[in-house]
Design a protein around this motif. Sequence first.
Motif, mmCIF file in Angstrom:
data_model
loop_
_atom_site.group_PDB
_atom_site.id
_atom_site.type_symbol
_atom_site.label_atom_id
_atom_site.label_comp_id
_atom_site.label_asym_id
_atom_site.label_seq_id
_atom_site.Cartn_x
_atom_site.Cartn_y
_atom_site.Cartn_z
ATOM 1 N N ALA A 363 -24.166 -55.479 36.664
ATOM 2 C CA ALA A 363 -22.893 -56.019 36.188
ATOM 3 C C ALA A 363 -22.905 -57.539 36.243
ATOM 4 O O ALA A 363 -22.423 -58.217 35.313
ATOM 5 N N GLY A 364 -23.460 -58.096 37.325
ATOM 6 C CA GLY A 364 -23.539 -59.547 37.436
ATOM 7 C C GLY A 364 -24.448 -60.157 36.394
ATOM 8 O O GLY A 364 -24.125 -61.190 35.792
ATOM 9 N N ALA A 365 -25.608 -59.524 36.168
ATOM 10 C CA ALA A 365 -26.536 -60.030 35.159
ATOM 11 C C ALA A 365 -25.927 -59.955 33.761
ATOM 12 O O ALA A 365 -26.053 -60.896 32.961
ATOM 13 N N ASP A 366 -25.261 -58.838 33.453
ATOM 14 C CA ASP A 366 -24.629 -58.695 32.138
ATOM 15 C C ASP A 366 -23.524 -59.728 31.947
ATOM 16 O O ASP A 366 -23.350 -60.278 30.851
ATOM 17 N N ALA A 367 -22.772 -60.001 33.013
ATOM 18 C CA ALA A 367 -21.709 -61.001 32.930
ATOM 19 C C ALA A 367 -22.292 -62.390 32.680
ATOM 20 O O ALA A 367 -21.759 -63.172 31.878
ATOM 21 N N PHE A 368 -23.398 -62.694 33.362
ATOM 22 C CA PHE A 368 -24.065 -63.986 33.155
ATOM 23 C C PHE A 368 -24.514 -64.135 31.700
ATOM 24 O O PHE A 368 -24.284 -65.173 31.062
ATOM 25 N N LEU A 369 -25.132 -63.103 31.150
ATOM 26 C CA LEU A 369 -25.577 -63.146 29.758
ATOM 27 C C LEU A 369 -24.398 -63.315 28.807
ATOM 28 O O LEU A 369 -24.458 -64.081 27.834
ATOM 29 N N ALA A 370 -23.313 -62.587 29.061
ATOM 30 C CA ALA A 370 -22.137 -62.645 28.188
ATOM 31 C C ALA A 370 -21.493 -64.024 28.222
ATOM 32 O O ALA A 370 -21.064 -64.554 27.186
ATOM 33 N N LYS A 371 -21.419 -64.622 29.398
ATOM 34 C CA LYS A 371 -20.827 -65.952 29.514
ATOM 35 C C LYS A 371 -21.666 -67.002 28.779
ATOM 36 O O LYS A 371 -21.132 -67.894 28.109
ATOM 37 N N CYS A 372 -22.990 -66.898 28.901
ATOM 38 C CA CYS A 372 -23.858 -67.826 28.173
ATOM 39 C C CYS A 372 -23.725 -67.627 26.667
ATOM 40 O O CYS A 372 -23.615 -68.596 25.898
ATOM 41 N N ALA A 373 -23.732 -66.364 26.216
ATOM 42 C CA ALA A 373 -23.623 -66.072 24.782
ATOM 43 C C ALA A 373 -22.305 -66.559 24.215
ATOM 44 O O ALA A 373 -22.238 -67.040 23.075
ATOM 45 N N ALA A 374 -21.229 -66.447 25.006
ATOM 46 C CA ALA A 374 -19.918 -66.881 24.544
ATOM 47 C C ALA A 374 -19.875 -68.384 24.293
ATOM 48 O O ALA A 374 -19.015 -68.868 23.540
ATOM 49 N N ARG A 375 -20.810 -69.108 24.885
ATOM 50 C CA ARG A 375 -20.875 -70.555 24.674
ATOM 51 C C ARG A 375 -22.066 -70.936 23.798
ATOM 52 O O ARG A 375 -22.506 -72.080 23.784
ATOM 53 N N GLY A 376 -22.578 -69.957 23.045
ATOM 54 C CA GLY A 376 -23.592 -70.242 22.037
ATOM 55 C C GLY A 376 -25.021 -70.242 22.521
ATOM 56 O O GLY A 376 -25.926 -70.627 21.779
ATOM 57 N N LEU A 377 -25.271 -69.806 23.783
ATOM 58 C CA LEU A 377 -26.622 -69.813 24.334
ATOM 59 C C LEU A 377 -27.085 -68.379 24.601
ATOM 60 O O LEU A 377 -26.744 -67.790 25.631
ATOM 61 N N PRO A 378 -27.871 -67.800 23.698
ATOM 62 C CA PRO A 378 -28.415 -66.467 23.973
ATOM 63 C C PRO A 378 -29.520 -66.554 25.030
ATOM 64 O O PRO A 378 -30.525 -67.205 24.824
ATOM 65 N N VAL A 379 -29.297 -65.911 26.167
ATOM 66 C CA VAL A 379 -30.287 -65.829 27.239
ATOM 67 C C VAL A 379 -30.799 -64.395 27.287
ATOM 68 O O VAL A 379 -30.015 -63.452 27.188
ATOM 69 N N GLU A 380 -32.105 -64.227 27.426
ATOM 70 C CA GLU A 380 -32.694 -62.892 27.499
ATOM 71 C C GLU A 380 -32.907 -62.508 28.962
ATOM 72 O O GLU A 380 -33.334 -63.334 29.783
ATOM 73 N N ARG A 381 -32.612 -61.257 29.277
ATOM 74 C CA ARG A 381 -32.929 -60.703 30.598
ATOM 75 C C ARG A 381 -34.073 -59.717 30.414
ATOM 76 O O ARG A 381 -33.941 -58.714 29.718
ATOM 77 N N PHE A 382 -35.216 -60.000 31.006
ATOM 78 C CA PHE A 382 -36.399 -59.187 30.764
ATOM 79 C C PHE A 382 -36.195 -57.722 31.152
ATOM 80 O O PHE A 382 -36.779 -56.831 30.547
ATOM 81 N N GLY A 383 -35.350 -57.475 32.152
ATOM 82 C CA GLY A 383 -35.170 -56.111 32.620
ATOM 83 C C GLY A 383 -34.001 -55.374 32.013
ATOM 84 O O GLY A 383 -33.621 -54.310 32.508
#
Length: 458
Positions: A363-383
């Motif tokens: 949940a924390g990792a997904d939230a981190f990705l969503a927050k970055c994406a919402a500001r225009g930065l797609p971050v990939e999580r390898f797992g």
Amino acid sequence: RSGKLSLLHATKHTTKTTMTCNTKLILCAAVLPAISSLAIGGRRLRKNIKMPDPVPREGIDEVIKTMESGKLFRYNVASKEESQVSLVEKEFSDFTGHKFAVGLNSCGSAIFLMLKCAGAQHGDKVLTNGFTFTAVPSAIVHAGCDPVYVETTPGYVVDVADLEKKMDANPDCKYFIVSHMRGKLASMDAIKKLCDAKGVELLEDCAHSLGVLWNGGHSGHHGTMAAFSSQSYKMLNSGEGGFFVTDDDYAAARCMAYAGAYEALADKHYCRPCDAALAKVMDGSIPNFSLRMHEGTAAMLRPQIKTIEARRAEYNERYYRIAAQLNALPGCSVEDQLPQVTIVGDSVQFNVEATALGDDLDAGADAFLAKCAARGLPVERFGSGSNARNFKNWKYAKAPECGLPVTADIISRAFDVRLPLLFEEEDFEIMVEIIQESLAEVAAGELEVKEQEVAYAR
């Protein structure tokens, strides 16, 4: 902190490469239009992070000339001097220091042909990284073989101790494809020594490591054969494409035959194996898989080879600075590569401590990705459950018997961000700012993204 980049280390690698005016004009012309400037919780990234390196004007002109000639098949020429593919094979092998290069339609095809040229048979076991891109185990399956996965380290390279354990547990396994994922090189001298001692043939997946050096020499020289890529997000960009390289005449001849050199077409290769190798191979015993490189692909690649070293210098100046900034964030670490390695920093990977992601790691990792994406930065999580680099998603092959618990833990907290050549300094400042603020919000228990309009990079 142990294993992490220091600010002093970053300062050592800040030699800026000045690019020519023409190159800068080409880069500026390739920048996509800015997207919405809507800010969600802070500044947002305005450019597309998936932006690949552009094809130089010289390459564009050569592609047009090739199309106008109608000679798009590599062998539809009178001599090797007229073939764009033959020329790029020579120029590529000269750059990497290999005796032979064969241009192919993809790096996946090159990995597949490494196994075929090594003599792998249906049902053979092939050792490879438990952390790599899906194309590697896919090529093993394509060759009719079964992958046996090796654990990774926090630096995203194979664990040599686990490699030895897997070799001992699988004494019938005679091939190891080491994948230099994201350009990270493992302890290659130790791996080579281990393979030699165990009678295992070492093959190298260098899709991500073009321009990466080991003790000053190019990657791809520890194994008997190596595969390189020119897919869009690599140091060479032709959309699709790859190279098979080797110093062995017989391996080169076999690759040429598998790729589609028939009858006397070997004479139209600058990188031509010896007559004895060709006589042995070109006897009709090897099927033609038609995996050849296109003339247009070769034409756009040739001028790019000339700029690899300059682009590496510019990438690395940015990388070490950004990596040091990420290392300074609480719970965040960027692992050092080995001192023998000269990197190509066209992307940055960082590990986040589980405690920084909260009680529910996913949940924390997904939230981190969503927050970055919402500001225009797609971050990939390898797992992540959809990432093609997560071994759990390789359902076309047998699952690892041990479950790869070490690798599973590492990639569950490992994140990946591209560092496009076309970005300006402010873009990188915003990227670090987004990562820092998003991690801080997650660490504080703020897992939801505010319900505002989100404009993604296209």
